[in-house]
Design a protein around this motif. Structure first.
Motif, short mmCIF file in Angstrom:
data_model
loop_
_atom_site.label_atom_id
_atom_site.label_comp_id
_atom_site.label_asym_id
_atom_site.label_seq_id
_atom_site.Cartn_x
_atom_site.Cartn_y
_atom_site.Cartn_z
N ALA A 148 0.84 -1.21 0.00
CA ALA A 148 0.00 0.00 0.00
C ALA A 148 0.87 1.25 0.00
CB ALA A 148 -0.93 0.01 1.21
N MET B 150 -3.75 0.43 -3.18
CA MET B 150 -3.61 -0.91 -2.62
C MET B 150 -3.37 -1.90 -3.75
SD MET B 150 -6.88 -0.52 -0.04
CE MET B 150 -6.88 -2.21 0.56
N ALA C 275 -3.98 -0.55 5.16
CA ALA C 275 -4.29 -0.75 3.74
C ALA C 275 -3.59 -1.98 3.19
CB ALA C 275 -3.89 0.49 2.95
N SER D 45 -5.49 -5.30 1.84
CA SER D 45 -5.29 -5.73 0.47
C SER D 45 -4.94 -7.21 0.41
CB SER D 45 -4.16 -4.90 -0.17
OG SER D 45 -4.00 -5.25 -1.53
N ARG E 128 -10.59 0.52 0.46
CA ARG E 128 -9.82 1.64 -0.07
C ARG E 128 -10.60 2.95 0.09
NH1 ARG E 128 -9.26 5.07 -3.85
NH2 ARG E 128 -11.20 4.41 -4.84
#
Length: 301
Positions: free
Chosen positions: A146, A156, A253, A257, A271
């Motif tokens: 990220a 991401m 993040a 992800s 996100r």
């Protein structure tokens, strides 16, 4: 750059005149020498026009040349066929006085030939701060990465890597690539909580250590590209989980992800939520984050 070899540049763009067309211009050693404006109903037509331009150049300089061409597919194709073109060196960047002069001649001729006004260049003036992070589960090679930036964006992604360290390099590379592609960033401070990655970049410069992972090598290549474009890049260590807002968001993040990838879910909702949080942080911080106004104990000297 090899001063004895001719230097060539191929420049192209697509445009509409009743039907899709592609215009291709070539220059050799500072002088424009070829132009074609051909129909381009398909990707194959576009590639064909560029390949034909290369063939013209090769007929003129079959003993070898240094060639810049912006199309990645053409570069890959010529690399694969390098044994058929001895002495050909492909470049993905315009570097060196001779190549810059040839590029300028090619671009000017292309503008005249196509008959359009040259777009004004956007001056790079923005300073950006970006925090990066990587998240890896021990049982597989999926690494979430990220980038959380002071421009209000959250990026991401996921990469395949054997170590989380190689994933940290992939995240740094992503931040550098975003700065390059922005066309406006003049300088960027990249905050990473990986002391190993920050130390490696700051002590070795952009050189790749023997045995480096593929993402580390790609990161060094992207750093060299940014430097060639005049972008000032600083990679700075910031202590993880110490309250830095961009670092904390980057951590969340990257983890989101990776988990979304492993669970087969979209990360878009995460996100958007993180982007909203980031913009609240930036609004509250004012210029503090924009100029990386952080207390010095969060940095590695």
């Amino acid at each position: 750059m090899n001063a004895t070899k001719p230097v060539a540049v191929i420049h192209f763009d697509k445009h509409e005149f009743r039907a899709p067309r592609i215009a291709v211009t070539a220059a050799l050693d500072g002088v424009a020498c070829y132009f074609v404006n051909a129909p381009a109903a398909s990707k194959l037509d576009e590639l064909g026009a560029i390949v034909e331009t290369f063939r013209y150049l090769w007929r003129r300089e079959c003993g070898g040349m240094i060639l810049y061409v912006g199309h990645p597919v053409i570069r890959e194709l010529l690399d694969d066929l390098s044994s058929h073109y001895p002495g050909l060196e492909i470049r993905s960047l315009v570097t060196g006085e001779k190549m810059r002069r040839t590029w300028d001649a090619c671009r000017r001729a292309h503008t005249r030939n196509v008959g359009v006004k040259e777009k004004p260049r956007v001056e790079r003036t923005e300073h950006r701060v970006a925090a990066t992070d990587a998240s890896k589960k021990k049982t597989d090679n999926t690494v979430g990465i990220a980038v959380v930036s002071s421009d209000g964006s959250v990026k991401m992604s996921n990469v395949d890597a054997r170590t989380v360290l190689d994933g940290e390099f992939a995240a740094i590379r992503l931040a550098v690539r975003q700065a390059v592609e922005s066309k406006t960033v003049r300088s960027i401070e990249i905050l990473t909580d990986s002391l190993t990655a920050a130390t490696a970049i700051n002590t070795r410069g952009h050189a790749v250590n023997q045995g480096a992972g593929r993402h580390e090598a790609s990161c060094c290549s992207e750093l060299r590209n940014a430097t060639a474009l005049g972008i000032d890049v600083r990679v700075i260590w910031v202590r993880g989980h110490a309250g830095h807002p961009l670092n904390e968001l980057a951590h969340r993040a990257a983890m989101a992800s990776r988990r979304c990838r492993q669970w087969g879910q979209s990360s878009e909702q995460f996100r958007r939520s993180l982007t909203a949080e980031l913009r609240e942080v930036l609004a509250a911080a004012g210029e503090t984050v924009q100029t990386s106004g952080l207390s010095s104990d969060r940095y590695c000297a």
